[in-house]
Structures are given as C-alpha cells and as structure tokens.
Design a protein around this motif. Structure first.
Motif, PDB file in Angstrom:
ATOM      1  N   MET A   1       0.840  -1.180   0.000  1.00 45.49           N
ATOM      2  CA  MET A   1       0.000   0.000   0.000  1.00 45.49           C
ATOM      3  C   MET A   1       0.881   1.238   0.000  1.00 45.49           C
ATOM      4  N   ARG A   2       0.789   1.979  -1.091  1.00 42.35           N
ATOM      5  CA  ARG A   2       1.627   3.139  -1.226  1.00 42.35           C
ATOM      6  C   ARG A   2       1.141   4.273  -0.335  1.00 42.35           C
ATOM      7  N   LYS A   3       2.086   5.137   0.030  1.00 42.70           N
ATOM      8  CA  LYS A   3       1.755   6.276   0.863  1.00 42.70           C
ATOM      9  C   LYS A   3       0.791   7.183   0.114  1.00 42.70           C
ATOM     10  N   GLY A   4      -0.266   7.634   0.817  1.00 44.14           N
ATOM     11  CA  GLY A   4      -1.242   8.492   0.189  1.00 44.14           C
ATOM     12  C   GLY A   4      -2.371   7.753  -0.486  1.00 44.14           C
ATOM     13  N   SER A   5      -2.330   6.432  -0.516  1.00 47.43           N
ATOM     14  CA  SER A   5      -3.386   5.665  -1.172  1.00 47.43           C
ATOM     15  C   SER A   5      -4.586   5.541  -0.244  1.00 47.43           C
ATOM     16  N   ILE A   6      -5.747   5.230  -0.850  1.00 48.94           N
ATOM     17  CA  ILE A   6      -6.968   5.048  -0.059  1.00 48.94           C
ATOM     18  C   ILE A   6      -6.820   3.842   0.864  1.00 48.94           C
ATOM     19  N   ALA A   7      -6.227   2.757   0.342  1.00 50.05           N
ATOM     20  CA  ALA A   7      -6.036   1.555   1.159  1.00 50.05           C
ATOM     21  C   ALA A   7      -5.158   1.857   2.371  1.00 50.05           C
ATOM     22  N   ALA A   8      -4.090   2.632   2.154  1.00 52.01           N
ATOM     23  CA  ALA A   8      -3.207   2.986   3.270  1.00 52.01           C
ATOM     24  C   ALA A   8      -3.936   3.862   4.278  1.00 52.01           C
ATOM     25  N   SER A   9      -4.737   4.808   3.793  1.00 51.53           N
ATOM     26  CA  SER A   9      -5.498   5.674   4.699  1.00 51.53           C
ATOM     27  C   SER A   9      -6.482   4.861   5.531  1.00 51.53           C
ATOM     28  N   LEU A  10      -7.184   3.935   4.870  1.00 49.40           N
ATOM     29  CA  LEU A  10      -8.121   3.082   5.610  1.00 49.40           C
ATOM     30  C   LEU A  10      -7.394   2.241   6.645  1.00 49.40           C
ATOM     31  N   PHE A  11      -6.231   1.693   6.252  1.00 52.78           N
ATOM     32  CA  PHE A  11      -5.479   0.841   7.171  1.00 52.78           C
ATOM     33  C   PHE A  11      -5.025   1.625   8.394  1.00 52.78           C
ATOM     34  N   TRP A  12      -4.404   2.809   8.167  1.00 50.17           N
ATOM     35  CA  TRP A  12      -3.871   3.560   9.308  1.00 50.17           C
ATOM     36  C   TRP A  12      -4.984   4.126  10.181  1.00 50.17           C
ATOM     37  N   LEU A  13      -6.104   4.506   9.562  1.00 45.65           N
ATOM     38  CA  LEU A  13      -7.225   4.996  10.358  1.00 45.65           C
ATOM     39  C   LEU A  13      -7.789   3.885  11.238  1.00 45.65           C
ATOM     40  N   SER A  14      -8.010   2.719  10.640  1.00 43.27           N
ATOM     41  CA  SER A  14      -8.533   1.598  11.425  1.00 43.27           C
ATOM     42  C   SER A  14      -7.508   1.125  12.455  1.00 43.27           C
ATOM     43  N   ALA A  15      -6.228   1.137  12.076  1.00 49.92           N
ATOM     44  CA  ALA A  15      -5.191   0.713  13.021  1.00 49.92           C
ATOM     45  C   ALA A  15      -5.106   1.662  14.212  1.00 49.92           C
ATOM     46  N   GLY A  16      -5.240   2.977  13.946  1.00 49.82           N
ATOM     47  CA  GLY A  16      -5.201   3.941  15.048  1.00 49.82           C
ATOM     48  C   GLY A  16      -6.342   3.751  16.028  1.00 49.82           C
ATOM     49  N   TRP A  17      -7.551   3.626  15.476  1.00 45.20           N
ATOM     50  CA  TRP A  17      -8.700   3.390  16.351  1.00 45.20           C
ATOM     51  C   TRP A  17      -8.585   2.044  17.061  1.00 45.20           C
ATOM     52  N   LEU A  18      -8.022   1.056  16.379  1.00 45.71           N
ATOM     53  CA  LEU A  18      -7.861  -0.259  16.980  1.00 45.71           C
ATOM     54  C   LEU A  18      -6.915  -0.201  18.170  1.00 45.71           C
TER      55      LEU A  18
END
Length: 455
Positions: A1-18
C-alpha cells in the motif's frame, strides 16, 4: 500500500482506532478485575469479622480459646492476614497466631450504619492490608474486632493480569491489523481493476472500459466510457470540419492564384504573393489541426520494430546507391504509443533525409531509453554524410528551411516531424554521428510491454 493511497489511509485509520480501543479495553478489564478481587477480599474479611463477633457473643469471653478462624493464613506469620480483639481502651484480649509480635496501626474515621469501619494500612513489614473493624457489645463491655487481609497479593495479581491482558490484546491487535490490511486491499481491488482497464484503453489494448464493478464505482466506469465516446465524436467532427475548411479555402485561393498568374501588373503581383502566403498558412494550420486530431485518439499503439524494419527495406530499395542497415534489437522493446501512420511519417522523413545526404551508408537502431518522464522508445539514425553544425541543426527544423536547394524537396519534412514529435510529447535531437555524418535521435512515448501479446 503506497503512501497516500486510499487503502493505506483506511489501514492507518482503522489501526489507530484499533490501538486506542485495545488500550482502553486493557485498562478497563484490569480495573474490573481489580474491583472484583477487592470486593471479594472485602466480603471475605466481613465474613471473618461476623464469625469472630458471633464467637464472642456465644462465649461471652473475648479471651476464650474457642474464638478462632479456620483459615490457615491467620496462622502464618507476616502473612498480612491478622485478627485481634480490643476493648474500648485499646487493651488487647485475643489475636491470631500470625499477629504475634506485630502491632496493628489504629483505624480512623466514622463507622457505618452497621458499626463497621474499613481502611487500607501497612503492617510493620510494609505489606499493604485491607482492614475491617466492627464493634461488639457484651454487657457491660464493648469490644473492637479487627480483621485484615493481604491487599498486596491482590495488587500483584492485578499486575500479572494486566501484563497478560496486554499481551493477549496485542496479539489480537496484530491479527486485527492484518485482517484490516487484507480487507483494505480487497476493498480496493475494484478500483485497481478499473485503473487497469483505463490503462488498457490508454495503451491501445481496448477501446473502452470493460468489466463489472461495484455500484459505488460503476458510474465512474460508465462516465469514462461516455467521455471516450464523446472524445471520439469530437475528433471525428473536427476532422470533418478540417476537411471542409480545406476544400472551402483551397478552391478560392487557387482561383486567385490562377487569375493573378494570368494577369500582369503590380496588383496581380501583390495578389499572387499574398495568395501564396495564404496557401502556405492554410496548409500549415490544416496540417497542425490534422496532426492534433489524429494523435488525440486514445488507444493506438504500433510495433516500432516492425515499422522500422519495413522502412529500412523500402529505403534501401528506393536509394539504390545507399546501404541501409537495420540492427535488430537484442531485447524485446515496448511499442510506440501512437498511430502507425504517424510513426511511418516521422521515421520515414528522417530516414529519407539520411539516405539523401549520406555517402552510401545509413545505420538504424532501436532501443529503450529511461529518463525523467519514464521509458521512451529511442530511434537512432546514423549516416556517413557531411553532417551539420549546431547552428544548421537548429535551422533545418524550421518550416521550409533548406540548406541545399540542389537536393530535391520542399524543406517541410523535418518541420512536420518536429510537430508530430511535439504533439506526442517526444523529442528530436540532431547530433554528430560516429560515422562522420548526422545522428538523429528520435524519442517517443511507449505502450506497456504486456499489451504486445494481445495484439
């Protein structure tokens, strides 16, 4: 997942809340476990206090040997589990074996409605204890029954539980993070397929975006196809208008030239001169419009290796006194991203000029050139002719400029090549050849190598 991608944003957002949720869950579970153990300890101590109070009331003598507790922890020294019976003046009447040689600190505070007081104290050895005290009256005397439990053991159990809980929650977090990454990647697959389909159109492998997509992005695929259809219609109308304009202007200009040519005088000379200029300007801008319309079509690609091999054979036959050598590339080259007729026009003009000016030998080579804008197709044409100086190399790229009027030609070939190269976003360079003549380097955009097998 490249930096700035939607997949990366979803991953880091969910990971942060997790992470926040798991940390909060860890502290919440630890607090609940601590409260449960502390409540259990308090209930146990209250049970022991009631047992001692019942024994005192039954025997009527606080010093009776019948007053005892069966819990073995009250018989172990320094266990933190103690009990004692005092009178109102603080005189000790009875105690557990574990309390021998130890003084319990006095309690402070107001008793509750049941005559009990609780506190947390430390014994002489630093052990933290939960203390429960109750007042019992055996007429005419009043006695204080004190029972303690080891709170340090509870705190140690809570600490161990906290460590184990965070280890387990950490493992769960890692598994959930992996699942989140997988879900994000799978969720983005339709977008990746749509991107690949659009790239396929751009590379010439397809004329429209194909495939079935989720309803969230299906309208986007439809809009892209509609845009492609609209673009094709606009280009077709532009071609028709260019043709109509050409026919509409050429006939009046030809009439003016013929009439002026058949007449004499200053006016006829002016009309003839200006009509020649108009004819040249019309030809120039019509050529540019034609090139722009043709190269604006999305989805065309050409096998440059095949085209250059064919052009080399044709030029070798046309120019019988010139040997045209085409060096077959060692590796598989990407295709030219454009129309085959345009490539033939560009490479044909350059190769024809090289044959005209050479002293009998022309070399043609193809290769890939990786630059700042990506991989480009590099066509190199060497001749052993007289070559050009740097100033002359710049002059010959101008429209209609010829350095030698004796050699047949209009002088428009290199300029047409330059316009086509500019339209395609390529580059044209004239240099000194290792053969002693002119080296022409033509760089053009490439199509994906993977699309070649499908043609």
């Amino acid at each position: 997942m490249r930096k700035g991608s939607i997949a990366a944003s979803l991953f880091w957002l969910s990971a942060g809340w997790l992470v926040l949720a798991l940390v909060a869950t860890g502290f919440l579970l630890t607090d609940l476990y601590s409260r449960a153990l502390d409540n259990s300890l308090s209930e146990t101590l209250q049970f022991h206090v009631e047992s001692l109070a019942g024994a005192v009331l039954k025997t009527g003598d606080p010093m009776s040997e019948e007053i005892t507790l069966t819990d073995p922890r009250f018989g172990r020294p320094r266990s933190g589990w103690y009990w004692a019976i005092y009178d109102a003046d603080g005189k000790l009447y009875n105690l557990s074996t574990s309390l021998v040689g130890i003084d319990l600190p006095p309690l402070s505070g107001v008793p509750d409605q049941f005559g009990r007081r609780t506190a947390v104290l430390d014994d002489d050895f630093g052990t933290q204890m939960r203390v429960v005290e109750r007042t019992v009256t055996v007429a005419p005397n009043t006695y204080q029954i004190v029972v303690t439990g080891n709170l340090s053991e509870i705190l140690m159990l809570v600490g161990n539980f906290r460590g184990q809980a965070f280890i387990v929650l950490g493992a769960v977090g890692v598994m959930l993070a992996i699942m989140s990454a997988i879900v994000a990647r799978f969720a983005m697959r339709p977008i990746a397929r749509l991107s690949a389909a659009i790239e396929s159109v751009r590379e010439g492998e397809s004329v429209s975006v194909t495939g079935t997509y989720p309803r969230e992005i299906a309208p986007l695929a439809e809009e892209v196809n509609e845009l492609l259809r609209s673009n094709a219609q606009i280009i077709e109308r532009a071609r028709n208008q260019v043709g109509n304009l050409a026919h509409g202007l050429k006939t009046p200009i030809a009439v003016l030239r013929n009439e002026a040519g058949s007449s004499k005088g200053a006016l006829a000379d002016v009309v003839l001169s200006e009509s020649e200029k108009m004819s040249s300007m019309v030809s120039t801008y019509l050529d540019r419009a034609r090139l722009a319309a043709r190269t604006a079509v999305v989805g065309k690609r050409t096998d440059a290796n095949m085209v250059m091999a064919r052009l080399s054979r044709v030029m070798d036959k046309i120019h019988g006194d010139v040997s045209v050598t085409f060096h077959q590339p060692d590796a598989l080259l990407p295709w030219f991203r454009g129309d085959e007729a345009d490539l033939e026009e560009m490479a044909g003009n350059l190769l024809d000029n090289a044959c005209k000016w050479s002293n009998g030998h022309v070399d043609v080579r193809l290769s890939s050139d990786r630059g700042d804008t990506g991989t480009m197709l590099l066509i190199r044409i060497d001749d052993n002719g007289p070559g050009l100086s740097e100033d002359d190399a710049q002059k010959v790229l101008r429209r209609g400029v010829r350095l030698d009027e004796k050699t047949p030609g209009s002088g428009l070939g290199l300029d047409i090549v330059k316009e086509l190269v500019d339209v395609y976003g390529g580059s044209l360079a004239l240099k000194r050849s290792a053969l002693g003549g002119l080296l022409v380097e033509l760089r053009l955009p490439t199509a994906r190598l993977g699309g070649m097998a499908k043609s």
